[in-house]
Design a protein around this motif. Structure first.
Motif, PDB file in Angstrom:
ATOM      1  N   ASP A  28       0.834  -1.201   0.000  1.00  0.00           N
ATOM      2  CA  ASP A  28       0.000   0.000   0.000  1.00  0.00           C
ATOM      3  C   ASP A  28       0.870   1.253   0.000  1.00  0.00           C
ATOM      4  O   ASP A  28       0.587   2.213  -0.718  1.00  0.00           O
ATOM      5  CB  ASP A  28      -0.935   0.011   1.208  1.00  0.00           C
ATOM      6  CG  ASP A  28      -1.942  -1.126   1.182  1.00  0.00           C
ATOM      7  OD1 ASP A  28      -2.135  -1.737   0.116  1.00  0.00           O
ATOM      8  OD2 ASP A  28      -2.519  -1.415   2.250  1.00  0.00           O
ATOM      9  N   TRP A  29       1.942   1.244   0.792  1.00  0.00           N
ATOM     10  CA  TRP A  29       2.833   2.401   0.879  1.00  0.00           C
ATOM     11  C   TRP A  29       3.549   2.646  -0.448  1.00  0.00           C
ATOM     12  O   TRP A  29       3.539   3.760  -0.966  1.00  0.00           O
ATOM     13  CB  TRP A  29       3.850   2.190   2.006  1.00  0.00           C
ATOM     14  CG  TRP A  29       4.806   3.332   2.131  1.00  0.00           C
ATOM     15  CD1 TRP A  29       6.028   3.451   1.545  1.00  0.00           C
ATOM     16  CD2 TRP A  29       4.604   4.536   2.862  1.00  0.00           C
ATOM     17  NE1 TRP A  29       6.602   4.638   1.876  1.00  0.00           N
ATOM     18  CE2 TRP A  29       5.746   5.328   2.678  1.00  0.00           C
ATOM     19  CE3 TRP A  29       3.573   5.016   3.650  1.00  0.00           C
ATOM     20  CZ2 TRP A  29       5.889   6.582   3.267  1.00  0.00           C
ATOM     21  CZ3 TRP A  29       3.714   6.264   4.236  1.00  0.00           C
ATOM     22  CH2 TRP A  29       4.853   7.023   4.031  1.00  0.00           C
ATOM     23  N   THR A  31       2.840   1.628  -3.393  1.00  0.00           N
ATOM     24  CA  THR A  31       1.956   1.897  -4.526  1.00  0.00           C
ATOM     25  C   THR A  31       1.835   3.406  -4.749  1.00  0.00           C
ATOM     26  O   THR A  31       1.724   3.861  -5.883  1.00  0.00           O
ATOM     27  CB  THR A  31       0.572   1.265  -4.299  1.00  0.00           C
ATOM     28  OG1 THR A  31       0.722  -0.163  -4.267  1.00  0.00           O
ATOM     29  CG2 THR A  31      -0.402   1.626  -5.413  1.00  0.00           C
ATOM     30  N   GLY A  32       1.891   4.175  -3.679  1.00  0.00           N
ATOM     31  CA  GLY A  32       1.808   5.625  -3.797  1.00  0.00           C
ATOM     32  C   GLY A  32       3.149   6.306  -3.983  1.00  0.00           C
ATOM     33  O   GLY A  32       3.207   7.528  -4.101  1.00  0.00           O
ATOM     34  N   THR A  33       4.230   5.529  -3.992  1.00  0.00           N
ATOM     35  CA  THR A  33       5.565   6.118  -4.156  1.00  0.00           C
ATOM     36  C   THR A  33       6.292   5.418  -5.303  1.00  0.00           C
ATOM     37  O   THR A  33       6.146   5.804  -6.450  1.00  0.00           O
ATOM     38  CB  THR A  33       6.377   6.025  -2.849  1.00  0.00           C
ATOM     39  OG1 THR A  33       6.477   4.660  -2.436  1.00  0.00           O
ATOM     40  CG2 THR A  33       5.753   6.845  -1.729  1.00  0.00           C
ATOM     41  N   THR A  36       4.266   4.042  -8.613  1.00  0.00           N
ATOM     42  CA  THR A  36       3.320   4.849  -9.380  1.00  0.00           C
ATOM     43  C   THR A  36       3.550   4.720 -10.886  1.00  0.00           C
ATOM     44  O   THR A  36       2.596   4.623 -11.656  1.00  0.00           O
ATOM     45  CB  THR A  36       3.364   6.334  -8.972  1.00  0.00           C
ATOM     46  OG1 THR A  36       4.701   6.810  -9.102  1.00  0.00           O
ATOM     47  CG2 THR A  36       2.865   6.536  -7.558  1.00  0.00           C
ATOM     48  N   GLN A  37       4.813   4.692 -11.282  1.00  0.00           N
ATOM     49  CA  GLN A  37       5.117   4.563 -12.709  1.00  0.00           C
ATOM     50  C   GLN A  37       4.749   3.182 -13.236  1.00  0.00           C
ATOM     51  O   GLN A  37       4.267   3.048 -14.360  1.00  0.00           O
ATOM     52  CB  GLN A  37       6.601   4.840 -12.964  1.00  0.00           C
ATOM     53  CG  GLN A  37       7.020   6.259 -12.648  1.00  0.00           C
ATOM     54  CD  GLN A  37       6.380   7.260 -13.590  1.00  0.00           C
ATOM     55  OE1 GLN A  37       6.334   7.053 -14.794  1.00  0.00           O
ATOM     56  NE2 GLN A  37       5.874   8.342 -13.029  1.00  0.00           N
ATOM     57  N   LYS A  39       2.388   1.114 -12.019  1.00  0.00           N
ATOM     58  CA  LYS A  39       0.923   1.029 -12.062  1.00  0.00           C
ATOM     59  C   LYS A  39       0.358   1.799 -13.252  1.00  0.00           C
ATOM     60  O   LYS A  39      -0.571   1.328 -13.922  1.00  0.00           O
ATOM     61  CB  LYS A  39       0.320   1.558 -10.766  1.00  0.00           C
ATOM     62  CG  LYS A  39      -1.177   1.401 -10.712  1.00  0.00           C
ATOM     63  CD  LYS A  39      -1.752   1.903  -9.405  1.00  0.00           C
ATOM     64  CE  LYS A  39      -3.264   1.688  -9.399  1.00  0.00           C
ATOM     65  NZ  LYS A  39      -3.874   2.259  -8.212  1.00  0.00           N
ATOM     66  N   TRP A  47      -1.916  -5.080 -13.566  1.00  0.00           N
ATOM     67  CA  TRP A  47      -1.563  -4.504 -12.264  1.00  0.00           C
ATOM     68  C   TRP A  47      -1.958  -5.452 -11.139  1.00  0.00           C
ATOM     69  O   TRP A  47      -1.181  -5.677 -10.209  1.00  0.00           O
ATOM     70  CB  TRP A  47      -2.207  -3.137 -12.089  1.00  0.00           C
ATOM     71  CG  TRP A  47      -2.111  -2.607 -10.696  1.00  0.00           C
ATOM     72  CD1 TRP A  47      -3.124  -2.384  -9.822  1.00  0.00           C
ATOM     73  CD2 TRP A  47      -0.918  -2.253  -9.980  1.00  0.00           C
ATOM     74  NE1 TRP A  47      -2.652  -1.912  -8.626  1.00  0.00           N
ATOM     75  CE2 TRP A  47      -1.287  -1.820  -8.691  1.00  0.00           C
ATOM     76  CE3 TRP A  47       0.433  -2.257 -10.303  1.00  0.00           C
ATOM     77  CZ2 TRP A  47      -0.371  -1.398  -7.740  1.00  0.00           C
ATOM     78  CZ3 TRP A  47       1.354  -1.838  -9.344  1.00  0.00           C
ATOM     79  CH2 TRP A  47       0.953  -1.420  -8.087  1.00  0.00           C
ATOM     80  N   ARG A  51       0.516  -7.158  -8.459  1.00  0.00           N
ATOM     81  CA  ARG A  51       0.291  -7.028  -7.014  1.00  0.00           C
ATOM     82  C   ARG A  51       0.301  -8.395  -6.335  1.00  0.00           C
ATOM     83  O   ARG A  51       0.965  -8.576  -5.324  1.00  0.00           O
ATOM     84  CB  ARG A  51      -1.065  -6.361  -6.731  1.00  0.00           C
ATOM     85  CG  ARG A  51      -1.109  -4.887  -6.827  1.00  0.00           C
ATOM     86  CD  ARG A  51      -2.541  -4.357  -6.593  1.00  0.00           C
ATOM     87  NE  ARG A  51      -3.292  -5.056  -5.573  1.00  0.00           N
ATOM     88  CZ  ARG A  51      -3.267  -4.781  -4.263  1.00  0.00           C
ATOM     89  NH1 ARG A  51      -2.518  -3.816  -3.812  1.00  0.00           N
ATOM     90  NH2 ARG A  51      -4.007  -5.470  -3.414  1.00  0.00           N
TER      91      ARG A  51
END
Length: 85
Positions: A28-29, A31-33, A36-37, A39, A47, A51
């Motif tokens: 989860d962490w 995925t936002g850092t 991002t590219q 995804k 995706w 995961r």
């Protein structure tokens, strides 16, 4: 490179240890850092397959404690460069 360009450089590194919770806290962490590219370039189906493939690897690398907390070290490098006077 910066010092060769005449700069005075101050550089350091630190590692922040985040306390995460949830079913897939590290995923989860990141995925936002970091992801991002990745995804953004995959279809929803690819995706989700990606995961599912990395969930067990992340769980092994960053095991959840008995209290449900997962510690995640997050390295950062900082550089401040100033033009010499």
């Amino acid at each position: 490179l910066l010092t060769d360009a005449g700069c005075v450089v101050d550089a350091w590194e630190t590692t922040y240890v985040h306390q995460l919770a949830g079913e897939t806290p590290v995923l989860d962490w990141i995925t936002g850092t970091a992801l991002t590219q990745v995804k953004g370039r995959l279809s929803e189906e690819l995706w989700e397959r990606y995961r599912q493939a990395i969930i067990p690897m992340l769980a092994e690398a960053y095991p959840k404690r008995a209290d449900g907390i997962t510690f995640f070290p997050f390295r950062r490098v900082f550089v401040v460069a100033q033009v010499a006077r």
